[in-house]
Motif scaffolding. Structure first.
Motif, PDB file in Angstrom:
ATOM      1  N   ALA A 149       1.331  -1.090   0.443  1.00 41.10           N
ATOM      2  CA  ALA A 149       0.155   0.056   0.300  1.00 41.10           C
ATOM      3  C   ALA A 149       0.960   1.108   0.289  1.00 41.10           C
ATOM      4  N   VAL A 150       2.274   0.671   0.884  1.00 42.31           N
ATOM      5  CA  VAL A 150       2.966   2.084   0.583  1.00 42.31           C
ATOM      6  C   VAL A 150       3.170   2.715  -0.704  1.00 42.31           C
ATOM      7  N   LEU A 151       3.789   1.742  -1.432  1.00 45.88           N
ATOM      8  CA  LEU A 151       4.187   2.105  -3.191  1.00 45.88           C
ATOM      9  C   LEU A 151       3.710   2.441  -3.299  1.00 45.88           C
ATOM     10  N   THR A 152       1.727   1.932  -3.875  1.00 48.25           N
ATOM     11  CA  THR A 152       1.589   2.048  -4.685  1.00 48.25           C
ATOM     12  C   THR A 152       0.860   3.860  -3.983  1.00 48.25           C
ATOM     13  N   GLU A 153       0.336   4.155  -2.783  1.00 49.25           N
ATOM     14  CA  GLU A 153       0.556   5.488  -2.872  1.00 49.25           C
ATOM     15  C   GLU A 153       2.014   6.792  -3.423  1.00 49.25           C
ATOM     16  N   ILE A 154       3.087   6.247  -3.526  1.00 48.95           N
ATOM     17  CA  ILE A 154       3.611   6.644  -3.619  1.00 48.95           C
ATOM     18  C   ILE A 154       3.660   6.932  -5.176  1.00 48.95           C
ATOM     19  N   VAL A 155       3.650   5.732  -5.779  1.00 48.14           N
ATOM     20  CA  VAL A 155       3.167   6.201  -7.757  1.00 48.14           C
ATOM     21  C   VAL A 155       2.311   6.761  -7.687  1.00 48.14           C
ATOM     22  N   THR A 156       0.936   6.612  -6.996  1.00 47.44           N
ATOM     23  CA  THR A 156      -0.078   7.662  -7.143  1.00 47.44           C
ATOM     24  C   THR A 156      -0.167   9.255  -6.956  1.00 47.44           C
ATOM     25  N   LEU A 157       0.731   9.207  -5.408  1.00 47.17           N
ATOM     26  CA  LEU A 157       1.014  10.676  -5.967  1.00 47.17           C
ATOM     27  C   LEU A 157       1.917  11.448  -6.708  1.00 47.17           C
ATOM     28  N   ARG A 158       3.370  10.779  -7.002  1.00 49.37           N
ATOM     29  CA  ARG A 158       3.729  11.349  -7.974  1.00 49.37           C
ATOM     30  C   ARG A 158       3.436  11.166  -9.247  1.00 49.37           C
ATOM     31  N   ALA A 159       2.072  10.475  -9.628  1.00 51.68           N
ATOM     32  CA  ALA A 159       1.725  10.790 -10.799  1.00 51.68           C
ATOM     33  C   ALA A 159       0.480  12.339 -10.733  1.00 51.68           C
ATOM     34  N   GLU A 160       0.441  12.025  -9.676  1.00 54.12           N
ATOM     35  CA  GLU A 160      -0.462  13.585  -9.591  1.00 54.12           C
ATOM     36  C   GLU A 160       0.549  14.510  -9.406  1.00 54.12           C
ATOM     37  N   ARG A 161       1.715  14.856  -8.954  1.00 51.60           N
ATOM     38  CA  ARG A 161       2.930  15.691  -8.623  1.00 51.60           C
ATOM     39  C   ARG A 161       3.285  16.024 -10.174  1.00 51.60           C
ATOM     40  N   SER A 162       3.430  15.110 -10.308  1.00 50.66           N
ATOM     41  CA  SER A 162       3.675  15.488 -12.231  1.00 50.66           C
ATOM     42  C   SER A 162       2.655  16.171 -13.241  1.00 50.66           C
ATOM     43  N   ALA A 163       1.350  16.138 -12.842  1.00 47.94           N
ATOM     44  CA  ALA A 163       0.573  16.087 -13.681  1.00 47.94           C
ATOM     45  C   ALA A 163       0.188  17.671 -13.118  1.00 47.94           C
ATOM     46  N   LEU A 164       0.612  18.073 -11.650  1.00 46.18           N
ATOM     47  CA  LEU A 164       0.214  19.624 -11.116  1.00 46.18           C
ATOM     48  C   LEU A 164       1.320  20.720 -12.014  1.00 46.18           C
ATOM     49  N   LEU A 165       2.801  19.794 -12.740  1.00 50.83           N
ATOM     50  CA  LEU A 165       3.634  20.457 -12.853  1.00 50.83           C
ATOM     51  C   LEU A 165       3.973  20.290 -13.696  1.00 50.83           C
ATOM     52  N   GLY A 166       3.156  19.358 -14.738  1.00 53.84           N
ATOM     53  CA  GLY A 166       2.974  19.974 -16.559  1.00 53.84           C
ATOM     54  C   GLY A 166       3.225  18.721 -17.219  1.00 53.84           C
ATOM     55  N   TYR A 167       3.439  17.520 -16.308  1.00 56.23           N
ATOM     56  CA  TYR A 167       4.199  16.357 -17.206  1.00 56.23           C
ATOM     57  C   TYR A 167       3.241  15.319 -16.997  1.00 56.23           C
ATOM     58  N   ALA A 168       2.995  15.065 -17.882  1.00 55.74           N
ATOM     59  CA  ALA A 168       2.657  13.540 -18.725  1.00 55.74           C
ATOM     60  C   ALA A 168       2.478  12.309 -17.491  1.00 55.74           C
ATOM     61  N   SER A 169       3.969  12.167 -16.926  1.00 56.67           N
ATOM     62  CA  SER A 169       3.888  10.988 -16.211  1.00 56.67           C
ATOM     63  C   SER A 169       5.343  11.679 -14.702  1.00 56.67           C
ATOM     64  N   HIS A 170       5.335  10.223 -13.431  1.00 58.07           N
ATOM     65  CA  HIS A 170       6.333  11.074 -12.875  1.00 58.07           C
ATOM     66  C   HIS A 170       7.883  11.274 -14.144  1.00 58.07           C
ATOM     67  N   ALA A 171       8.282   9.358 -14.431  1.00 58.88           N
ATOM     68  CA  ALA A 171       9.026   9.236 -15.566  1.00 58.88           C
ATOM     69  C   ALA A 171       9.400  10.338 -16.348  1.00 58.88           C
ATOM     70  N   ALA A 172       8.462  10.858 -17.468  1.00 59.18           N
ATOM     71  CA  ALA A 172       8.260  12.142 -17.982  1.00 59.18           C
ATOM     72  C   ALA A 172       9.426  13.531 -17.706  1.00 59.18           C
ATOM     73  N   TYR A 173       8.736  13.847 -16.130  1.00 57.87           N
ATOM     74  CA  TYR A 173       9.071  14.503 -15.376  1.00 57.87           C
ATOM     75  C   TYR A 173      10.718  14.392 -14.710  1.00 57.87           C
ATOM     76  N   ILE A 174      11.036  13.619 -14.434  1.00 56.06           N
ATOM     77  CA  ILE A 174      12.344  13.033 -13.616  1.00 56.06           C
ATOM     78  C   ILE A 174      12.969  13.198 -15.009  1.00 56.06           C
ATOM     79  N   THR A 175      13.526  12.631 -16.390  1.00 54.93           N
ATOM     80  CA  THR A 175      13.743  12.011 -17.610  1.00 54.93           C
ATOM     81  C   THR A 175      14.086  13.409 -17.554  1.00 54.93           C
ATOM     82  N   ALA A 176      12.600  14.622 -17.826  1.00 57.27           N
ATOM     83  CA  ALA A 176      12.784  15.940 -18.502  1.00 57.27           C
ATOM     84  C   ALA A 176      14.083  16.213 -17.859  1.00 57.27           C
ATOM     85  N   ASP A 177      14.613  16.095 -16.692  1.00 55.98           N
ATOM     86  CA  ASP A 177      16.062  17.692 -15.949  1.00 55.98           C
ATOM     87  C   ASP A 177      17.174  16.298 -16.086  1.00 55.98           C
ATOM     88  N   GLU A 178      16.767  14.741 -17.022  1.00 51.28           N
ATOM     89  CA  GLU A 178      18.618  14.392 -17.053  1.00 51.28           C
ATOM     90  C   GLU A 178      18.857  14.342 -18.410  1.00 51.28           C
TER      91      GLU A 178
END
Length: 684
Positions: free
Chosen positions: A262-291
């Motif tokens: 349950a911990v990891l699925t909540e982490i994944v869910t919240l990271r996805a919500e955060r990425s959308a808030l920041l204008g990205y399609a996913s957390h992976a898109a958000y992270i790799t954009a600055d790599e």
């Protein structure tokens, strides 16, 4: 607490600013953190109320001068929370996590600060007097604040701060659950016969581990961070192998208080919500954009390209192992995951006449350290190491070495914490205790942590070849931290893009089997005889052996990380085991006899470490690493000239330069993938 009663509130009097852990108590940390938070926020307020227009000096450099106390306290605490997490330290970590996240947001999302940084960035071309490091610092601060959400409106920032605080708490919970369940699932054996195949030193280590838990006369096998265990290659009793593998794979999945599902699925869910808030399609898109990768699609292309030949080679290896079982076992059985390492050793002996267990007497830890790891660094870079027993570390098992350059000038301190213990998280890592910065007048103090089993008193510590590799690898990170010479703390040490940080550490592994280095350290701990050159040649010949398995288990983990973090906001992950199975089938790596190197519930790199959507970094960096090894081989190998070039153009710049530019400066061109494919046997 005051400066007089809290040692963390003033600079340490120890050499190199090493925190004086002899006088630091758990109750000192939270007051010091609160004071550090307050001081930096006051420093930020002071620079944002300056009435004159923003300049590099009154904004960017002022920002770099801020937060010295909080940085010092955080380095001191997080060193301990990872390496000696007592219940008191764990409680502080849980309390601290949301506070630290809130403080970081208070700085990164500050609207007035962002305006000032934006103004300096906008007028950067007007400042021809700035150094290359200063110009890159402006670009990075602007990019990182924008990436963090500084341009959002107030309502979005409020939600972002809530998400960051909750995610920090969940990551701490994930780590605590994993440590607790790893300790609980350590496998206990009552009879030494169940551990037949282990060396005397290994058996004494399991007896010592049991005695440390009050289980006199029994044997305890603690679990490493990855799936499986090094002992699986040696244990002759199949049921013992099965028990160890089963315990390893079940970590944090058992429906109890340590279950991380349950911990990891909540982490994944919240990271996805955060990425959308920041204008990205996913957390992976958000992270790799600055790599350096730039996008999850670029990562996917590489992983899929490698997965096909890796899976093919793993299947060939499985068939060879099954042949051994069918032809040698009185009652043949189908190969299982817990059998792979044991029968791989049989095949290795048959094909290459190499018994990896027989190598251990040649890898005595102290000799590997001084005559291998340190020796290679001295030959390459001219540095010298002196043990400083007068400088205390954070734990009695941690040793401190002072490092000097060839001209006698100080480089920094190196701390080695070799042995496993119940309060240390799994795996191996490097972390800074003090970061280098000319602006602050500090030299580096860096630590390497491993999890080697400690033998009984009087017994030598004999390393496996994998543990030798880990020591050289982590020391590569340490060299990066020790050698970086920058003005601004933002760029110190290994503060580089995540998918570049593994490159220097992987390069340092090349010296393990380098003739001049190997002959110096690989000597029998009793007789002093060097490792037979014929064995060395067979080791080199076998470098692509079992690489289908090794590459597949790594790629499976890297793909799991991407799969979790490519979920868009609002997507339902569902059952963890089902999600894993579908993700691995998608890339062709769902193979029960080759389990993923880290299953989700104990994938600390991505759910409690800094590698979320970034575990691909190892193979991404290995393209650069393999290409660099080719350069060393064609340019004379272990020479000061080569070492100085690598140090000055790559290690020494820290994060003060775009990493791919630094690579091109060193290599003369971009990296090519062919050496990596050849190394891993994927070029056929």
């Amino acid at each position: 607490m005051t400066v007089a009663t809290n040692p963390l509130l003033s600079a340490s009097s120890l050499p190199y600013g090493m925190p004086d852990y002899r006088v630091i108590l758990p109750e000192h940390y939270m007051p010091a953190f609160r004071e550090g938070f307050a001081q930096q926020l006051a420093e930020i307020r002071a620079l944002t109320v300056v009435r004159s227009m923003p300049t590099f000096e009154n904004t960017i450099e002022a920002l770099e001068r801020s937060g010295e106390l909080i940085d010092r306290v955080a380095h001191a605490f997080y060193t301990v929370s990872s390496a000696d997490a007592t219940p008191e330290i764990q409680a502080i970590d849980e309390e601290l996590a949301p506070l630290m996240a809130a403080h970081q947001d208070a700085v990164l999302l500050d609207a007035q600060l962002y305006w000032r940084v934006s103004q300096v960035h906008e007028h950067l071309d007007e400042r021809s007097d700035l150094t290359a490091e200063q110009r890159y610092l402006v670009q990075r601060h602007f990019r990182e604040m924008t990436h963090a959400g500084a341009a959002l409106d107030d309502a979005a920032k409020e939600r972002l701060t809530e998400l960051n605080q909750r995610l920090s708490t969940l990551s701490t919970t994930f780590e605590k659950n994993l440590l607790g369940d790893t300790n609980d699932l350590a496998v206990i054996f009552s009879d030494a016969a169940e551990l037949d195949g282990l060396s005397a030193g290994e058996l004494s280590a399991t007896a010592r581990a049991a005695a440390d838990r009050g289980l006199e006369g029994q044997y305890l096998v603690s679990l490493p961070l990855f799936s499986g265990h090094p002992y699986l290659a040696s244990l002759t009793v199949r049921e013992s192998r099965r028990r160890i593998m089963a315990a390893s794979l079940s970590r944090a999945t058992r429906g109890d208080d340590h279950d991380n599902s349950a911990v990891l699925t909540e982490i994944v869910t919240l990271r996805a919500e955060r990425s959308a808030l920041l204008g990205y399609a996913s957390h992976a898109a958000y992270i790799t954009a600055d790599e350096t990768a730039g996008s999850p699609e670029a990562v996917e292309r590489m992983l899929r390209e490698l997965a096909i030949p890796a899976a093919r080679n793993a299947e060939s290896e499985r068939a060879a192992l099954q042949e051994i079982i069918d032809s040698t076992e009185p009652e043949p059985f189908a190969l299982k995951a817990h059998d792979w390492a044991f029968y791989t050793e049989k095949v290795r002996r048959a094909q290459y006449d190499i018994d990896t267990a027989a190598l251990r007497p040649y890898f005595e830890a102290e000799r590997v350290l001084h005559d291998g790891v340190f020796f290679a660094a001295t030959q390459l870079y001219g540095i010298r190491f002196t043990e400083r027993t007068d400088i205390p570390a954070y734990h009695p098992s941690a040793r401190v070495f002072e490092v000097h350059d060839a001209d006698g000038s100080p480089v920094g301190l190196y701390v080695l914490d070799l042995y496993t213990r119940d309060t240390k998280r799994g795996g191996a890592w490097m972390n800074p205790i003090v970061s280098e910065s000319a602006l602050r007048g500090t030299l580096p103090v860096v630590a390497n942590n491993l999890n080697v089993s400690q033998p009984g008193d009087g017994q030598p510590t004999l390393l496996t070849l994998d543990e030798v590799t880990t020591l050289f690898h982590e020391f590569g990170h340490a060299l990066h931290g020790l050698f970086a010479r920058v003005t601004y703390p933002h760029f110190s040490g290994t503060n580089v893009f995540r998918d570049f940080v593994e490159f220097p550490s992987q390069v340092n592994e090349m010296w393990i089997l380098w003739d001049e280095v190997l002959q110096n350290y690989a000597r029998h701990h009793e007789t002093g005889e060097p490792l037979d050159p014929a064995v060395v040649e067979r080791l080199r010949a076998s470098e692509t052996f079992d690489q289908g398995h090794a590459t597949s288990e790594y790629l499976a983990a890297a793909w799991l990380d991407q799969a979790w973090h490519r979920l868009p906001a609002g997507a339902e992950a569902g059952d963890v085991a089902a999600f894993e199975a579908a993700a691995l089938a998608d890339i062709g790596l769902r193979n029960p006899v080759v389990p993923t190197r880290y299953s989700s519930t104990y994938f600390a790199h991505v759910f409690s470490g800094g590698y979320s959507a970034g575990y691909y970094s190892y193979i991404w960096s290995e393209v650069l690493d393999a290409d660099t090894v080719e350069w060393f081989k064609t340019n004379g190998g272990l020479t000061r000239e080569n070492g100085d070039r690598f140090r000055q153009r790559l290690l020494g710049v820290g994060g003060s330069k775009d990493p791919l530019e630094a690579y091109r400066d060193f290599r003369g061109r971009d990296a090519e993938i062919a050496p990596l494919l050849k190394r891993r046997g994927l070029d056929v």
